[in-house]
Design an enzyme around this catalytic site. Structure first.
Site, PDB file in Angstrom:
ATOM      1  N   ALA A  33       9.208  -7.501  -4.503  1.00  0.00           N
ATOM      2  CA  ALA A  33       9.997  -8.202  -3.485  1.00  0.00           C
ATOM      3  C   ALA A  33       9.025  -8.851  -2.499  1.00  0.00           C
ATOM      4  O   ALA A  33       9.087  -8.646  -1.282  1.00  0.00           O
ATOM      5  CB  ALA A  33      10.978  -7.267  -2.781  1.00  0.00           C
ATOM      6  N   HIS A  38       2.660  -9.736   1.893  1.00  0.00           N
ATOM      7  CA  HIS A  38       1.951  -9.373   0.660  1.00  0.00           C
ATOM      8  C   HIS A  38       0.947 -10.471   0.285  1.00  0.00           C
ATOM      9  O   HIS A  38      -0.179 -10.189  -0.120  1.00  0.00           O
ATOM     10  CB  HIS A  38       2.937  -9.221  -0.498  1.00  0.00           C
ATOM     11  CG  HIS A  38       3.941  -8.119  -0.344  1.00  0.00           C
ATOM     12  ND1 HIS A  38       5.290  -8.349  -0.225  1.00  0.00           N
ATOM     13  CD2 HIS A  38       3.800  -6.767  -0.302  1.00  0.00           C
ATOM     14  CE1 HIS A  38       5.936  -7.207  -0.124  1.00  0.00           C
ATOM     15  NE2 HIS A  38       5.065  -6.219  -0.162  1.00  0.00           N
TER      16      HIS A  38
HETATM   17  P1  AMP Z   1       5.147  -2.568  -0.065  1.00  0.00           P
HETATM   18  O1  AMP Z   1       5.472  -3.525  -1.152  1.00  0.00           O
HETATM   19  O2  AMP Z   1       6.141  -2.558   1.053  1.00  0.00           O
HETATM   20  O3  AMP Z   1       4.797  -1.195  -0.584  1.00  0.00           O
HETATM   21  O4  AMP Z   1       3.821  -3.112   0.606  1.00  0.00           O
HETATM   22  C1  AMP Z   1       2.678  -3.370  -0.148  1.00  0.00           C
HETATM   23  C2  AMP Z   1       1.533  -3.676   0.780  1.00  0.00           C
HETATM   24  O5  AMP Z   1       1.852  -4.818   1.569  1.00  0.00           O
HETATM   25  C3  AMP Z   1       1.235  -2.531   1.758  1.00  0.00           C
HETATM   26  O6  AMP Z   1      -0.161  -2.403   1.911  1.00  0.00           O
HETATM   27  C4  AMP Z   1       1.890  -3.010   3.022  1.00  0.00           C
HETATM   28  O7  AMP Z   1       1.320  -2.478   4.186  1.00  0.00           O
HETATM   29  C5  AMP Z   1       1.635  -4.505   2.925  1.00  0.00           C
HETATM   30  N1  AMP Z   1       2.583  -5.227   3.777  1.00  0.00           N
HETATM   31  C6  AMP Z   1       3.942  -5.115   3.782  1.00  0.00           C
HETATM   32  N2  AMP Z   1       4.474  -5.895   4.739  1.00  0.00           N
HETATM   33  C7  AMP Z   1       3.433  -6.513   5.364  1.00  0.00           C
HETATM   34  C8  AMP Z   1       3.323  -7.434   6.445  1.00  0.00           C
HETATM   35  N3  AMP Z   1       4.394  -7.875   7.084  1.00  0.00           N
HETATM   36  N4  AMP Z   1       2.090  -7.849   6.804  1.00  0.00           N
HETATM   37  C9  AMP Z   1       0.985  -7.399   6.151  1.00  0.00           C
HETATM   38  N5  AMP Z   1       1.015  -6.524   5.127  1.00  0.00           N
HETATM   39  C10 AMP Z   1       2.226  -6.088   4.739  1.00  0.00           C
END
Ligand code: AMP
Length: 280
Positions: A33, A38
């Site tokens: 997603a 990301h």
């Molecule tokens: P997730 O898919 O939510 O597990 O996130 C995957 C990676 O993307 C993790 O390292 C999160 O901290 C990073 N991430 C998610 N949202 C953000 C954002 N708004 N800004 C920077 N990194 C993000």
């Protein structure tokens, strides 16, 4: 050309060839997603590594709430379209049995750092995160791994794990990417009922205001009641935590001073939002 890889055997072949050629490997672990947050991690990896792997795996082990797991957005095709302009080398989308084969019996668990904040409200969550991240580090053979400050506690926990286990990977922190109104981008934002979307940015506004007051010497305990009231007035149902912590070891603080982080989790429209900002 980006390769879509679904098995660890295929991934291993690919990574072995790169390593033989002396190339560095960066990994960006995600649950899909994908959004601009990301993609900022992917850009950082592309800038520093010869090869980049984006992993997409909705990890059942880190969900403490079955409804949250069932409702988590899965958008593989759209994710591939978003990644196309960045030309990563591999999108690794393992089936659950590639990560947790039959008989799987190991857990990686970090103590201390995982006990408060999200850890206190999501039992088992961080064990699920560290176990899968350790496996993704091993499977990808990454030299560098990119994590967002958006999940600040997770970033500290993963950094600790890599250091404690002597994993040959550098954990690289990346700043939080926000919507124009300040709301931290998150895959969960798409689950916010539309009438709550404008209110969601209140979380960042409240944190920013508190950080300014803390910077002027105010005590957290004196600021918290008004902050919680502002969130409730905006429509938030419940504040899970609103805490000031030392930036590295997450020790509780009452006032600014050493490098610190103000972190919050709150529920709006049935969605749990988290955010954090630097203080001092
Ligand atoms: P997730 O898919 O939510 O597990 O996130 C995957 C990676 O993307 C993790 O390292 C999160 O901290 C990073 N991430 C998610 N949202 C953000 C954002 N708004 N800004 C920077 N990194 C993000």
């Amino acid at each position: 050309m980006t390769a879509l890889i679904r098995t660890r055997a295929d991934l291993r072949r690919c990574v072995t060839a790169w390593k033989r050629a002396g190339q560095s490997v960066g990994v960006v672990p995600t649950m899909g997603a994908l959004h601009a947050g990301h993609l900022s991690l992917v850009e950082a990896a592309k800038a520093a590594c010869d090869r980049v792997i984006v992993t997409i795996f909705v990890n059942p082990a880190q969900f403490n709430n079955p409804a949250d797991l069932a409702g988590y957005p899965r958008t593989e095709e759209a994710d591939a379209v978003k990644l196309a302009p960045l030309a990563v080398d591999v999108i690794y989308v393992p089936a659950p049995e590639e990560i947790y084969p039959e008989g799987f019996a190991t857990k990686v668990s970090v103590t201390g750092l995982t006990e408060g904040l999200c850890g206190a409200h999501r039992p088992g969550h961080f064990d699920g995160v560290t176990t899968v991240v350790a496996k993704l580090f091993a499977q990808t053979g990454a030299d560098r791994a990119y994590f967002g400050e958006k999940d600040y506690q997770q970033l500290q926990v993963v950094t600790r794990m890599a250091a404690d286990l002597d994993l040959p990977v550098e954990v690289v922190p990346c700043p939080t990417v926000r919507e124009p109104d300040g709301l931290a981008m998150s895959s969960r934002n798409m689950r916010l009922p539309s009438e709550t979307r404008a209110a969601a940015a209140t979380l960042y506004r409240v944190l920013t205001g508190m950080a300014a007051d803390l910077g002027q010497g105010a005590a957290l305990a004196d600021l918290r009641p008004a902050a919680e009231a502002a969130l409730q007035e905006a429509g938030f149902d419940r504040v899970e935590y609103l805490d000031l912590r030392a930036a590295r070891d997450l020790a509780p603080l009452d006032r600014a001073g050493p490098p610190a982080r103000l972190l919050a989790a709150a529920w709006l429209g049935g969605v749990r939002l988290i955010d954090n900002i630097a203080v001092g």
